[in-house]
Design a protein around this motif. Structure first.
Motif: not given
Ligand SMILES: *Cc1c(COP(=O)(O)O)cnc(C)c1O
Length: 745
Positions: A595, A580, A408, A489, A98, A587, A482-483, A590-592, A564
């Protein structure tokens, strides 16, 4: 690199009678010829990134974009009757789990693009993260044989650089596979494959093999040592060739970055080599190591802070166990000489309760230790490494994570990239902060951005239809979570919030509800029972709603299979809202979230990880912050009783009752187990992650989004403001910070 020559090669590639796989290999190989032609001598001083995961995603489109030939290549092959989109079926090399692995991939991309010499080391797993299918609502795992169909034209096997890695019971050959990372400089990701006996080859077979047995733990120790030792061995040997045993120049030429604790054996191997092979004293070797190593912490979850049983390490790596024990004693002596109190030396201790604390090794040896978001770094200083921070505050710093805008934004949202090109020229492509120049109240810009969002949503809907066979509701707000699936989470909390909205709709309490689609994507670790139960629950809710004619035109839940990097590219571009909702303090970054922001999704989130910095840049008024803060949670202490809390809030009780009252059937008790995670003591308290505590505030935030989405101009303005204020979250900024403050490259 000769662009014209490459385009000429493309033009000469014959497509008739060739399979997509053959063409993929031929086109990739033409690019590799150009790329490898560029990879020259390594500079004097380089940074080396040690990571057990790299979640690279598809390299094809990324490399063509980097080479500046993507659009022309599309046209050239389209004229021959071949659509390059056929390569969207290429296996997405998921050699990671992830966020941590994807971060490593983003950093390699940004370093190459910024011209920083950063070389990655890792493991070339035969099977990546499992492929996920959902069967009757439950996760089914299949081996990800990523090399099987499409091969790996982007790597070069380098047997001339093989390394022998020795364990007590066997010697393993580490065969390097080099993947060039193309940018202003051409850097290399070197992944080692284990070869030798059948036992030896197991080492690079699977990512994160189950470690609930002794055998599994030993295999993990072997994996971690395998690639760390291969990398360190190689670099030290190369150095000695040039300078002999005088290691004083080593730190001038090498800086090592440990991506979490998985590669901390590199420290031990470095000390072992310098003391055993090259006869330095341990204090001298430690002094060199202290100038070379740095450590990034990624989590404060106790179960993820690795501690290896010293007996196990001794069994497979006796010399490594010995050197770690000596390091422990050396550090203790040093601390005692400074007069540190007992509690503090105990906290910092390398050997604790018969185990090696890999994080403590890393903190002791590293020149710099960093967290990955402001709040996370603060927690490292105040809660996790309190004593170490107290004695060496200058060692600690924050580097907030980032994501590469090339994958991204430019790759996954060509339409938004063109929007910036039209309004700003091409300068922003090399300097992302330029996108802040877009005026977010300009009617034309808003209308154009709104059209782009609609286009991306339509593309996402078409993709989900193709992959999942599900048609998304028209004219709906798309809300994505999505994660990886993890209790902290809180996908579970979102599930309960959706049920709350479902009941409110049924009871006629939401007459003006705008249709909403919730999109989930998540893999649960194979041995993580509760995470799998949450997947089942989400799918049960999806089914309940889909089969209820009273609400199924208003509300929809979709759980996409096998989330993915490639799926993420579609979802981040095509979502309106980013969920989030982690428990505050859990957390790391987080990088999702970044994006999604970069593509203009607004955040519904807690004050956790990088969410805090996201709303700092894009404004609280343009996002939807809810829930308990770290301070509030700390202040709650033992006072929170979820049983009582649910009794006092009938709106909560009504939804949690569905877990036990047969609403979904539950012959095997899986949902009942989820209920017990809320109401019975697990870990050290009931509802460990404050799911019920934050549930109604989440429902309110979602209903507010749903209401505000009606005023499309206002909502799109919020979205555009988020997109145009995301530059800080570029990994270019993060890499520049590492390069300037830590690596000095
Ligand atoms: C970015 C990314 C992640 C990390 O997501 P978080 O929301 O930060 O946990 C995980 N998996 C994939 C495939 C990603 O692209």
């Amino acid at each position: 690199m000769d662009r014209d020559r490459l385009l000429e090669t493309f033009k000469n590639i014959e497509v008739t009678d060739k399979t997509a796989v053959e063409l993929y290999k031929e086109i990739s190989s033409a690019c590799m010829d150009e790329i490898m032609g560029e990879s020259g001598k390594t500079p004097e001083r380089c940074a080396y990134y040690f990571s057990v995961e790299y979640l690279m995603g598809r390299m094809f489109f990324n490399n063509l974009l980097a080479l500046g030939v993507l659009n022309e290549a599309r046209e050239i092959f389209a004229r021959k009757g071949f659509d390059l989109n056929a390569f969207e079926d290429v296996e997405d090399a998921a050699l990671g789990n992830g966020g941590l692995g994807r971060l490593a991939a983003c950093y390699l991309d940004s370093a190459a693009n910024g011209g920083y010499p950063l070389y990655g080391f890792g493991i070339r797993y035969k099977y990546g993260l499992f492929r996920q299918k959902i069967v009757e609502g439950e996760q089914v795992e299949e081996a990800d044989d990523w090399l099987k169909t499409w091969g790996d034209p982007w790597s070069v096997r380098r047997e001339d650089e093989n390394v022998e890695v020795k364990f007590a019971d066997m010697t393993v050959t580490a065969v390097p596979y080099d993947m060039p990372i193309y940018g202003k400089s051409v850097n290399i990701l070197r992944l080692f494959q284990a070869e030798g006996s059948e036992e030896a080859e197991k080492i690079s077979e699977y990512l994160y093999p189950a470690d609930d047995t002794e055998e599994g733990k030993i295999l993990r120790i072997r994996q971690e040592y395998f690639f760390s030792a291969a990398a360190v061995g190689q670099l030290v040997k190369r150095y000695v060739k040039q300078y002999g045993r005088n290691f004083s120049h080593f730190p001038e030429q090498h800086v090592f970055q440990l991506n979490d604790t998985h590669a901390v054996f590199a420290v031990a191997e470095f000390l072992r080599l310098l003391t055993k092979e090259y006869r330095l004293t341990l204090p001298h070797a430690v002094e060199i190591a202290k100038q070379t190593f740095n450590y990034t912490n990624h989590t404060i979850l106790p179960e993820a802070l690795e501690c290896w049983d010293s007996k196990l390490v001794e069994k497979v790596l006796p010399e490594i166990a010995h050197i770690l024990t000596r390091l422990h004693l050396l550090a203790k002596r040093e601390w005692n000489a400074c007069g540190y109190p007992k509690e503090e030396t105990a906290e910092m201790s390398i050997v604790r309760g018969g185990k090696f604390s890999m994080a403590n090794v890393a903190v002791y040896i590293s020149g710099r230790v960093n967290g990955v978001a402001e709040i996370h770094t603060k927690i490292l200083k105040e809660r996790l490494f309190t004593a170490a921070y107290g004695h060496a505050p200058e060692k600690f710093l924050n580097v907030t994570n980032g994501v590469t805008q090339r994958r991204w934004l430019m790759l996954c949202n060509e339409e938004l990239a063109n929007f910036y090109d039209t309004r700003l020229g091409h300068g922003w492509r090399k300097n992302l902060p330029a996108i802040e120049e877009i005026a977010c109240d300009d009617g034309d810009a808003l209308a154009a951005f709104a059209r782009i969002k609609e286009t991306k949503k339509a593309q996402l809907a078409a993709y989900i239809e193709k992959r999942e066979g599900i048609t998304l509701l028209p004219d709906a707000v798309y809300i994505a979570q999505v994660k990886r699936l993890h209790e902290y989470k809180r996908q579970f909390m979102t599930a309960l919030a959706i049920l709350r909205i479902y009941f409110d709709l049924k009871e006629g309490k939401l007459p003006d509800f705008t249709p909403a689609v919730f999109i989930f994507g998540a893999k649960a670790a194979g041995s993580y029972k509760r995470a799998k139960e949450i997947i089942l629950f989400l799918n049960k809710i999806a089914e309940l709603i889909a089969n209820d004619a009273e609400v199924n035109g208003k509300l929809q839940v979709v759980f996409v299979q096998n989330y993915d990097v490639s799926y993420a590219e579609k979802i981040v571009a095509g979502s309106d809202v980013s969920l989030q909702v982690s428990t505050a303090g859990f957390e790391a970054s987080g990088t999702g979230n970044m994006k999604l922001m970069m593509n203009g999704a607004v955040t519904v989130g807690t004050m956790d990880g990088a969410n805090i910095e996201i709303v700092e840049k894009a404004g609280k008024e343009n996002n939807y912050i809810f829930g308990a803060t770290v301070e509030e949670i700390n202040a709650l202490g033992g006072k929170y009783d979820p049983v009582k809390f649910a009794e006092e809030h009938p709106r909560i009780k009504q939804v949690t009752d569905t877990l036990t009252d047969g609403t979904f059937g539950d012959a095997d008790g899986k949902l009942k187990d989820l209920a017990s995670s809320l109401f019975e003591e697990t870990y050290n308290r009931a509802d460990h992650y404050y799911v019920l505590y934050d549930l109604l505030p989440l429902v309110d935030a979602l209903l507010k989004v749903d209401e505000e989405y009606k005023d499309r101009t206002l909502f799109v303005k919020k979205q555009l403001f988020n997109a145009t204020h995301a530059a800080f979250f570029s990994s270019d900024r993060a890499i520049r910070t590492y390069a300037e403050k830590i690596w000095k490259i």
